[in-house]
Design a protein around this motif. Structure first.
Motif, PDB file in Angstrom:
ATOM      1  N   SER A 196      57.780  85.512  39.352  1.00 55.64           N
ATOM      2  CA  SER A 196      58.989  84.930  38.773  1.00 55.64           C
ATOM      3  C   SER A 196      58.627  84.173  37.504  1.00 55.64           C
ATOM      4  CB  SER A 196      59.651  83.975  39.776  1.00 55.64           C
ATOM      5  OG  SER A 196      60.805  83.388  39.217  1.00 55.64           O
ATOM      6  N   PHE A 197      59.096  84.660  36.372  1.00 60.10           N
ATOM      7  CA  PHE A 197      58.822  84.020  35.089  1.00 60.10           C
ATOM      8  C   PHE A 197      60.103  83.402  34.523  1.00 60.10           C
ATOM      9  CE2 PHE A 197      55.273  87.339  34.542  1.00 60.10           C
ATOM     10  CZ  PHE A 197      54.337  86.467  35.111  1.00 60.10           C
ATOM     11  N   PRO A 198      59.967  82.382  33.689  1.00 59.86           N
ATOM     12  CA  PRO A 198      61.153  81.719  33.129  1.00 59.86           C
ATOM     13  C   PRO A 198      61.904  82.616  32.152  1.00 59.86           C
ATOM     14  CG  PRO A 198      59.155  80.894  32.095  1.00 59.86           C
ATOM     15  CD  PRO A 198      58.712  81.762  33.239  1.00 59.86           C
ATOM     16  N   ARG A 199      63.179  82.302  31.996  1.00 60.64           N
ATOM     17  CA  ARG A 199      64.033  82.960  31.000  1.00 60.64           C
ATOM     18  C   ARG A 199      64.344  81.913  29.926  1.00 60.64           C
ATOM     19  NH1 ARG A 199      62.524  86.165  35.117  1.00 60.64           N
ATOM     20  NH2 ARG A 199      63.864  87.986  35.431  1.00 60.64           N
ATOM     21  N   PRO A 200      63.484  81.742  28.924  1.00 65.04           N
ATOM     22  CA  PRO A 200      63.664  80.655  27.959  1.00 65.04           C
ATOM     23  C   PRO A 200      65.001  80.717  27.221  1.00 65.04           C
ATOM     24  CG  PRO A 200      61.485  81.641  27.757  1.00 65.04           C
ATOM     25  CD  PRO A 200      62.289  82.525  28.656  1.00 65.04           C
ATOM     26  N   MET A 201      65.661  79.570  27.122  1.00 67.50           N
ATOM     27  CA  MET A 201      66.914  79.396  26.383  1.00 67.50           C
ATOM     28  C   MET A 201      68.037  80.298  26.899  1.00 67.50           C
ATOM     29  SD  MET A 201      65.543  78.805  22.458  1.00 67.50           S
ATOM     30  CE  MET A 201      67.095  78.077  21.934  1.00 67.50           C
ATOM     31  N   GLY A 213      57.048  80.451  25.386  1.00 67.31           N
ATOM     32  CA  GLY A 213      56.844  79.844  26.699  1.00 67.31           C
ATOM     33  C   GLY A 213      56.678  80.876  27.793  1.00 67.31           C
ATOM     34  N   LEU A 214      57.356  81.986  27.638  1.00 67.80           N
ATOM     35  CA  LEU A 214      57.217  83.081  28.600  1.00 67.80           C
ATOM     36  C   LEU A 214      55.803  83.634  28.564  1.00 67.80           C
ATOM     37  CD1 LEU A 214      58.356  85.156  30.580  1.00 67.80           C
ATOM     38  CD2 LEU A 214      59.289  86.404  28.624  1.00 67.80           C
ATOM     39  N   ALA A 248      62.039  89.582  32.400  1.00 66.04           N
ATOM     40  CA  ALA A 248      62.435  88.294  31.829  1.00 66.04           C
ATOM     41  C   ALA A 248      62.932  88.464  30.397  1.00 66.04           C
ATOM     42  CB  ALA A 248      61.265  87.316  31.884  1.00 66.04           C
ATOM     43  N   VAL A 249      62.199  89.217  29.589  1.00 63.01           N
ATOM     44  CA  VAL A 249      62.614  89.445  28.200  1.00 63.01           C
ATOM     45  C   VAL A 249      63.962  90.157  28.151  1.00 63.01           C
ATOM     46  CG1 VAL A 249      62.066  90.654  26.062  1.00 63.01           C
ATOM     47  CG2 VAL A 249      60.260  89.475  27.304  1.00 63.01           C
ATOM     48  N   CYS A 250      64.099  91.196  28.963  1.00 62.05           N
ATOM     49  CA  CYS A 250      65.354  91.964  28.961  1.00 62.05           C
ATOM     50  C   CYS A 250      66.528  91.120  29.429  1.00 62.05           C
ATOM     51  CB  CYS A 250      65.202  93.214  29.823  1.00 62.05           C
ATOM     52  SG  CYS A 250      64.110  94.468  29.109  1.00 62.05           S
ATOM     53  N   ASP A 251      66.315  90.264  30.431  1.00 62.95           N
ATOM     54  CA  ASP A 251      67.394  89.401  30.905  1.00 62.95           C
ATOM     55  C   ASP A 251      67.902  88.499  29.783  1.00 62.95           C
ATOM     56  OD1 ASP A 251      67.303  90.483  33.407  1.00 62.95           O
ATOM     57  OD2 ASP A 251      66.351  88.761  34.377  1.00 62.95           O
ATOM     58  N   VAL A 252      66.978  87.935  29.001  1.00 66.47           N
ATOM     59  CA  VAL A 252      67.373  87.064  27.892  1.00 66.47           C
ATOM     60  C   VAL A 252      68.151  87.853  26.845  1.00 66.47           C
ATOM     61  CG1 VAL A 252      66.522  85.667  25.967  1.00 66.47           C
ATOM     62  CG2 VAL A 252      65.480  85.440  28.222  1.00 66.47           C
TER      63      VAL A 252
END
Length: 354
Positions: A196-201, A213-214, A248-252
């Motif tokens: 589980s990685f963060p979704r920055p901003m 940050g990711l 994570a990148v795609c979600d952002v």
């Protein structure tokens, strides 16, 4: 009208011919990927020298493919910026010298405008206005596009671009250069939600993005995984990390794309740039819907991508952008003469200079 396009902003040398009546009739490309792989990244001096070696043979190949001669060219378009200064100078010098020798005018083109308009080269073309997501190794931006030369910057990454984050993360995982595409391939083999990685901003009330940050979160996960496995990183764990990072990148990007569409009121999305070839991003954005209120019905979004071969840097997008500017009288061609390049050139300046 026949426009020759020259692209040399980084590590691809592209030459193409666009005809206002027949479309793209010639397209030649050389990638320097193998040359730079030895160094783990682009070496600007080597890139510049290789562009010089490739431009004439590629032009000849492009003309042969199109069944055209030098004298048939009506204008020469070239990438003026942004990009590597030396690489840009190689293409600009060649384009202006060729135009001068032929007695033809030249058109300096913004590299990102080429990407932005590249989906218009597909068989199914978007109509104005639309939201454009430019997502590549150097840029991640949302633009409101109302017509040729009429662009407004809506938001962008405040640090690493998405493609840059892909490549840096791949390097952390020990993948060979260029690693972004390889990371995407391995992500297919990974187990969803294993990490589980963060979704920055993600929940910022704007269209700004951050991916540094990711990348740091991935580094922490890699170090922990290696510590747990005696210093090695099992392939299965590596694949899971690739999957979690890509998700994570795609979600952002998907969340911000939805916000951009709601903000503008547009229901057409254009995705361009190298990361636009990513399978996960294409699937998510290709089925995107928006809701104006919690109980409102979801509205379908029409999403357009350039043909896969035109996602990365190429001469076709430069020839096309130049031709479109001429056809729509947004920019007049100028005589080949003294020229300059613009390694740093914000795309939103085109609104003011058009």
């Amino acid at each position: 009208m026949l426009v020759l396009g020259i692209e040399s902003s980084c590590d691809e040398t592209g030459v193409a011919l666009y005809c206002s009546k027949r479309g793209l009739i010639g397209n030649a490309l050389h990638t320097q990927m193998a040359m730079h792989a030895e160094y783990g990244g682009v070496v600007p001096e080597l890139a510049s020298r290789d562009h010089i070696r490739r431009l004439v043979p590629l032009t000849q190949a492009c003309l042969a493919e199109a069944g055209a001669a030098y004298g048939d060219i009506d204008a020469v378009a070239y990438t003026q910026g942004p990009g590597l200064g030396g690489a840009l100078l190689a293409g600009a010098s060649y384009a202006n010298a060729l135009a001068f020798a032929l007695g033809k005018p030249v058109l300096p083109v913004h590299h990102l405008e080429g990407h932005l308009l590249s989906p218009l080269l597909a068989d199914e073309r978007p109509e104005f206005p639309f939201v454009a997501l430019l997502v590549s190794g150097g840029h991640t931006q949302f633009m409101a596009v109302r017509g040729i030369g009429d662009y407004t910057l809506l938001g962008e990454s405040v640090d690493d671009a998405a493609g840059e984050a892909f490549d840096k993360t791949a390097k952390l995982l020990g993948l060979p250069y260029p690693g972004g595409a390889k990371l995407s391939e391995l992500a297919r083999l990974g187990t969803p939600d294993a990490f589980s990685f963060p979704r920055p901003m993600l929940h910022s009330h704007d269209l700004q993005m951050s991916f540094s940050g990711l990348k740091t979160a991935v580094l922490t996960a890699v170090e922990k995984a290696r510590a747990a496995h005696g210093g090695s990183l099992p392939n299965s764990v590596r694949n899971d990390i690739c999957r979690a990072f890509q998700d994570a990148v795609c979600d952002v990007l998907v969340h911000k794309a939805r916000r951009a569409l709601l903000q503008t009121g547009y229901r057409t999305l254009v995705v361009a740039g190298g990361v636009g070839a990513n399978w996960k991003l294409r699937a998510e954005l290709g089925s995107l819907k928006v809701k104006t209120a919690p109980k409102a019905p979801a509205e379908a979004v029409r999403t357009f991508f350039p043909p896969l071969p035109l996602c990365t840097d190429n001469g076709a997008m430069i020839a096309f952008a130049g031709a479109m500017r001429l056809q729509h009288q947004v920019q007049a061609a100028q005589p080949a003469a003294a020229f300059n390049v613009r390694p740093r050139w914000p795309l939103d300046e085109l609104v003011q200079t058009a």
